[in-house]
Every structure is written in structure tokens, then in C-alpha cells.
Design a protein around this motif. Structure first.
Motif, PDB file in Angstrom:
ATOM      1  N   ASN A 196      57.876  46.381  70.614  1.00 28.69           N
ATOM      2  CA  ASN A 196      58.869  47.375  71.018  1.00 28.69           C
ATOM      3  C   ASN A 196      60.248  47.058  70.448  1.00 28.69           C
ATOM      4  OD1 ASN A 196      57.087  48.964  72.481  1.00 28.69           O
ATOM      5  ND2 ASN A 196      57.352  47.769  74.348  1.00 28.69           N
ATOM      6  N   GLY A 197      60.523  45.774  70.249  1.00 32.54           N
ATOM      7  CA  GLY A 197      61.818  45.406  69.697  1.00 32.54           C
ATOM      8  C   GLY A 197      62.007  45.910  68.276  1.00 32.54           C
ATOM      9  N   LYS A 198      60.909  45.969  67.544  1.00 34.46           N
ATOM     10  CA  LYS A 198      60.948  46.458  66.163  1.00 34.46           C
ATOM     11  C   LYS A 198      60.515  47.913  66.070  1.00 34.46           C
ATOM     12  CE  LYS A 198      60.049  41.964  64.006  1.00 34.46           C
ATOM     13  NZ  LYS A 198      59.171  41.199  63.088  1.00 34.46           N
ATOM     14  N   ASN A 199      60.199  48.511  67.214  1.00 36.57           N
ATOM     15  CA  ASN A 199      59.712  49.896  67.209  1.00 36.57           C
ATOM     16  C   ASN A 199      58.535  50.069  66.258  1.00 36.57           C
ATOM     17  OD1 ASN A 199      61.325  50.968  69.157  1.00 36.57           O
ATOM     18  ND2 ASN A 199      62.624  52.138  67.787  1.00 36.57           N
ATOM     19  N   THR A 200      57.628  49.137  66.302  1.00 32.21           N
ATOM     20  CA  THR A 200      56.503  49.140  65.374  1.00 32.21           C
ATOM     21  C   THR A 200      55.213  48.825  66.115  1.00 32.21           C
ATOM     22  OG1 THR A 200      57.935  48.394  63.572  1.00 32.21           O
ATOM     23  CG2 THR A 200      55.565  48.119  63.267  1.00 32.21           C
ATOM     24  N   VAL A 201      54.164  49.504  65.705  1.00 31.31           N
ATOM     25  CA  VAL A 201      52.833  49.196  66.214  1.00 31.31           C
ATOM     26  C   VAL A 201      51.957  48.796  65.042  1.00 31.31           C
ATOM     27  CG1 VAL A 201      53.020  50.703  68.203  1.00 31.31           C
ATOM     28  CG2 VAL A 201      52.068  51.604  66.084  1.00 31.31           C
ATOM     29  N   TYR A 202      50.939  48.042  65.344  1.00 32.94           N
ATOM     30  CA  TYR A 202      50.073  47.503  64.302  1.00 32.94           C
ATOM     31  C   TYR A 202      48.608  47.759  64.662  1.00 32.94           C
ATOM     32  CZ  TYR A 202      54.366  44.881  63.497  1.00 32.94           C
ATOM     33  OH  TYR A 202      55.677  44.539  63.287  1.00 32.94           O
ATOM     34  N   LEU A 203      47.799  47.832  63.649  1.00 27.59           N
ATOM     35  CA  LEU A 203      46.359  47.913  63.834  1.00 27.59           C
ATOM     36  C   LEU A 203      45.736  46.883  62.900  1.00 27.59           C
ATOM     37  CD1 LEU A 203      44.106  49.467  65.343  1.00 27.59           C
ATOM     38  CD2 LEU A 203      43.861  50.853  63.266  1.00 27.59           C
ATOM     39  N   GLN A 204      45.298  45.786  63.486  1.00 24.80           N
ATOM     40  CA  GLN A 204      44.613  44.753  62.723  1.00 24.80           C
ATOM     41  C   GLN A 204      43.143  45.130  62.652  1.00 24.80           C
ATOM     42  OE1 GLN A 204      45.787  41.930  61.115  1.00 24.80           O
ATOM     43  NE2 GLN A 204      43.677  41.728  60.372  1.00 24.80           N
ATOM     44  N   MET A 205      42.642  45.289  61.453  1.00 20.77           N
ATOM     45  CA  MET A 205      41.269  45.731  61.262  1.00 20.77           C
ATOM     46  C   MET A 205      40.487  44.616  60.578  1.00 20.77           C
ATOM     47  SD  MET A 205      41.934  49.684  60.077  1.00 20.77           S
ATOM     48  CE  MET A 205      42.655  49.207  58.521  1.00 20.77           C
ATOM     49  N   ASN A 206      39.520  44.099  61.274  1.00 22.51           N
ATOM     50  CA  ASN A 206      38.675  43.032  60.736  1.00 22.51           C
ATOM     51  C   ASN A 206      37.251  43.543  60.544  1.00 22.51           C
ATOM     52  OD1 ASN A 206      40.875  41.249  60.931  1.00 22.51           O
ATOM     53  ND2 ASN A 206      40.311  40.659  63.020  1.00 22.51           N
ATOM     54  N   SER A 207      36.493  42.805  59.758  1.00 28.52           N
ATOM     55  CA  SER A 207      35.079  43.150  59.523  1.00 28.52           C
ATOM     56  C   SER A 207      34.925  44.620  59.164  1.00 28.52           C
ATOM     57  CB  SER A 207      34.246  42.821  60.763  1.00 28.52           C
ATOM     58  OG  SER A 207      34.357  41.453  61.111  1.00 28.52           O
ATOM     59  N   LEU A 208      35.712  45.055  58.222  1.00 32.72           N
ATOM     60  CA  LEU A 208      35.710  46.471  57.862  1.00 32.72           C
ATOM     61  C   LEU A 208      34.375  46.895  57.276  1.00 32.72           C
ATOM     62  CD1 LEU A 208      39.327  46.702  56.510  1.00 32.72           C
ATOM     63  CD2 LEU A 208      38.362  48.182  58.279  1.00 32.72           C
ATOM     64  N   LYS A 209      34.006  48.133  57.561  1.00 34.11           N
ATOM     65  CA  LYS A 209      32.759  48.710  57.103  1.00 34.11           C
ATOM     66  C   LYS A 209      33.064  49.939  56.260  1.00 34.11           C
ATOM     67  CE  LYS A 209      30.604  47.444  61.505  1.00 34.11           C
ATOM     68  NZ  LYS A 209      29.873  47.962  62.693  1.00 34.11           N
ATOM     69  N   PRO A 210      32.152  50.316  55.388  1.00 36.62           N
ATOM     70  CA  PRO A 210      32.384  51.539  54.592  1.00 36.62           C
ATOM     71  C   PRO A 210      32.651  52.764  55.465  1.00 36.62           C
ATOM     72  CG  PRO A 210      30.599  50.276  53.649  1.00 36.62           C
ATOM     73  CD  PRO A 210      30.965  49.597  54.930  1.00 36.62           C
ATOM     74  N   GLU A 211      32.044  52.819  56.632  1.00 33.53           N
ATOM     75  CA  GLU A 211      32.262  53.968  57.522  1.00 33.53           C
ATOM     76  C   GLU A 211      33.639  53.981  58.158  1.00 33.53           C
ATOM     77  OE1 GLU A 211      29.679  51.832  57.583  1.00 33.53           O
ATOM     78  OE2 GLU A 211      29.045  51.377  59.649  1.00 33.53           O
ATOM     79  N   ASP A 212      34.423  52.929  57.930  1.00 31.49           N
ATOM     80  CA  ASP A 212      35.810  52.925  58.393  1.00 31.49           C
ATOM     81  C   ASP A 212      36.737  53.623  57.392  1.00 31.49           C
ATOM     82  OD1 ASP A 212      35.283  49.568  59.560  1.00 31.49           O
ATOM     83  OD2 ASP A 212      35.362  51.407  60.766  1.00 31.49           O
ATOM     84  N   THR A 213      36.202  54.004  56.259  1.00 28.11           N
ATOM     85  CA  THR A 213      36.993  54.696  55.253  1.00 28.11           C
ATOM     86  C   THR A 213      37.534  56.008  55.796  1.00 28.11           C
ATOM     87  OG1 THR A 213      35.790  53.712  53.398  1.00 28.11           O
ATOM     88  CG2 THR A 213      36.911  55.809  52.999  1.00 28.11           C
ATOM     89  N   ALA A 214      38.845  56.153  55.742  1.00 29.55           N
ATOM     90  CA  ALA A 214      39.495  57.347  56.285  1.00 29.55           C
ATOM     91  C   ALA A 214      40.989  57.258  56.034  1.00 29.55           C
ATOM     92  CB  ALA A 214      39.224  57.465  57.788  1.00 29.55           C
ATOM     93  N   ILE A 215      41.654  58.350  56.301  1.00 28.93           N
ATOM     94  CA  ILE A 215      43.110  58.320  56.393  1.00 28.93           C
ATOM     95  C   ILE A 215      43.444  57.962  57.838  1.00 28.93           C
ATOM     96  CG2 ILE A 215      45.242  59.624  56.194  1.00 28.93           C
ATOM     97  CD1 ILE A 215      43.827  61.390  54.133  1.00 28.93           C
TER      98      ILE A 215
END
Length: 124
Positions: free
Chosen positions: A72-91
Motif C-alpha cells: 500500500n505504501g507504493k500503491n502497487t500490487v504484485y502477482l508472483q506466478m510460479n510453475s507456469l503452464k501453457p494454459e496460463d497464457t493470457a493477457i
């Protein structure tokens, strides 16, 4: 609230990637902040949400692999994505809203503010 998502790219299956979503205009503290994604030819789908800065909810398809965090201090959110799969392909899109109730967090139509999206491509 203006949102800008970045961090996407081309990775191989099994790799990791971290997306960021920076907010400008006002503090996002207390907002519900979400990540959604849209694959070609498919509807936008829920990935994860931090409900009013409290509990985090994930789609079953990413649970255990993706981690949502917010600064919240940086007004930023993150999404750490591990073990990515081809079906995670997207915008991937970040979204925010100040008035959502818990039952509404899964529907992208309920969010007022959206970032421009960042493309994640996972090759097999």
C-alpha cells in the motif's frame, strides 16, 4: 485511480514470472484489488483478489502456484506466478474497486478501474 500493469513476457513451462500493477491518482489502501486474465477466444476470468486489503482469494486453477501481494505504501500490487503452464497464457489485467462486497469479487464486470493488461506467454 489509474492502473498500469507490467511484467509480462515469454517464458517456458515451469518458469516463474512476477507481474506488477502500479496505481496512481489516489491511495489504494482499502480497495479491493484483483488480477484477471483473458486468453484468446475466451472470456476474462478471475485469477486472484485482495479483498479490501484483507483476505486474498484465488481461482482454483492457480491456487498454490500464484501469490498475490500488495504494498500500500507504493500503491502497487504484485502477482508472483510460479510453475507456469501453457494454459496460463493470457493477457493479465489488474483491477480495482472501492465498493465491492465479497460475493462480487469474482466477476470482472463489478470492478470500476482497470489497467491496460500485460501479455504472458508460456511455451511448452
Amino acid at each position: 485511480v489509474q492502473l498500469q500493469a507490467f511484467g509480462g513476457g515469454l517464458v517456458q513451462a515451469g518458469d516463474s514470472l512476477r507481474l506488477s500493477c502500479a496505481s496512481s491518482g489516489r491511495s489504494i489502501s482499502g480497495y479491493t484489488l484483483g488480477w484477471f486474465r483473458q486468453a484468446p477466444g475466451k472470456e476474462r476470468e478471475f485469477v486472484g483478489t485482495s479483498f479490501r486489503g484483507t483476505r486474498i482469494y484465488y481461482a482454483d486453477s492457480v491456487k498454490g502456484r500464484f501469490t498475490f501481494s500488495r504494498d500500500n505504501g507504493k500503491n502497487t500490487v504484485y502477482l508472483q506466478m510460479n510453475s507456469l503452464k501453457p494454459e496460463d497464457t493470457a493477457i493479465y489485467y489488474c483491477a480495482a474497486d472501492s465498493r465491492l462486497i465479497l460475493s462480487s469479487i469474482y466477476n470482472p464486470d463489478n470492478y470500476d478501474y482497470w489497467g491496460q493488461g500485460t501479455l504472458v506467454t508460456v511455451s511448452s
